[in-house]
Structure formats: C-alpha cells, structure tokens
Design an enzyme around this catalytic site. Structure first.
Site, PDB file in Angstrom:
ATOM      1  N   TYR A   1       6.669 -19.537 -22.273  1.00  0.00           N
ATOM      2  CA  TYR A   1       5.421 -18.562 -22.055  1.00  0.00           C
ATOM      3  C   TYR A   1       4.128 -19.281 -22.204  1.00  0.00           C
ATOM      4  CZ  TYR A   1       2.719 -14.508 -22.503  1.00  0.00           C
ATOM      5  OH  TYR A   1       1.463 -13.349 -22.539  1.00  0.00           O
TER       6      TYR A   1
ATOM      7  N   SER B   1      -3.179 -15.866 -21.173  1.00  0.00           N
ATOM      8  CA  SER B   1      -2.944 -15.415 -22.303  1.00  0.00           C
ATOM      9  C   SER B   1      -3.604 -16.715 -23.412  1.00  0.00           C
ATOM     10  CB  SER B   1      -1.688 -15.237 -22.998  1.00  0.00           C
ATOM     11  OG  SER B   1      -1.608 -15.228 -24.424  1.00  0.00           O
TER      12      SER B   1
END
Length: 156
Positions: free
Chosen positions: A57, A29
């Site tokens: 994350y 990401s």
C-alpha cells in the site's frame, strides 16, 4: 497505482484531457513515507522481499506521488497534484483479514474522534478541482488545502 496511470494516459492520448488546460488530481496517502523506494524488479514480491499489505500500500501511494511529479515535468501546462485526504472513516476494512477488521470495529468509537467524515476527506480534492489553477503551484503534495513537504523517498 496502475489504474491512476492508465486512466490518465488514455485520457491524454484520446485528447479527452487537455494537456494545456486540464488537471489531474491523484489521491495518495501519507503512508507513502513507509516505502523507502519502489522495487521495480520485484513488484510481485517473488524475489528479494516478502509481501506485506501495508508495504505494498505504501509503495502504491509513493508511486502516485512520483507519477504526479513526472506528469508535471512532462506536461508543464497541465495542473497536477497528489492529494492526501487524511484518515477518513470508510468501510475500507470490510474486505480485510479478521485480525484487522475486528479491532477496527472494537475501537471504532475512539477512531471516530480521530477520523474525518468522507465529506471532510474530499474537501482538499474539491478545493483543488474548483480553484483556478493560476493561483496554484502544480506538481505538489497537498494535505488539508496546503502544500506539504515530501519525505526524501518521494523527493526525486
């Protein structure tokens, strides 16, 4: 990140993934850029830093990119790519705390205009899986079917 690593490692060791002709596509990401580095001495946030959902994350997505680059170094004939699918509309928030879940629901009519469908999000991954690797450069970070430059935290 450990799931990506372990699966790839097991496939390579078992010879189910040919290091000469295979390919490894690792989803990541653009949020990797929020991680300055990976603190290997404090992975569980018990020493010098506190746990944050997005901090962890971001670090896991940075780990996926660094993993892709390391695979490319260790297995030069194996095609590797880190792929950012974009902002994809999924039900990922269903298990998140209420303060993330309900705003997502409330603003979903706006977010839908900014997000990709799951099929659109899979487009770059499918492209890299189906395109002959002879026409691609291995070890890169891909977004929307194009190689993107990495932020300094991932460009080691």
């Amino acid at each position: 990140h450990l799931g990506h690593y372990l699966l790839t490692r097991l496939l390579l060791e078992s010879k189910n993934l040919n290091a000469e002709t295979g390919r490894v596509l690792t989803l990541t990401s653009s949020t990797y850029s929020y991680a300055d580095s990976i603190d290997l001495d404090d992975l569980f946030c018990t020493k010098t830093r506190s746990y944050t959902l997005f901090g962890q994350y971001a670090m896991s997505k940075l780990a996926n990119i660094l993993f892709t680059k390391e695979l490319d170094k260790r297995y030069p004939k194996l095609f590797t790519a880190a792929v950012h699918p974009g902002l994809v509309r999924t039900d990922v928030v269903r298990n998140m705390p209420w303060y993330l879940y309900y705003p997502n629901i409330a603003f979903s009519f706006i977010m839908c205009t900014l997000q990709k469908t799951p099929a659109q999000g899979a487009w770059c991954t499918a492209f890299l899986a189906a395109t002959p690797s002879s026409g691609l450069v291995s070890g890169n970070y891909w977004v929307n079917r194009a190689v993107q430059e990495l932020w300094p935290c991932a460009d080691h």
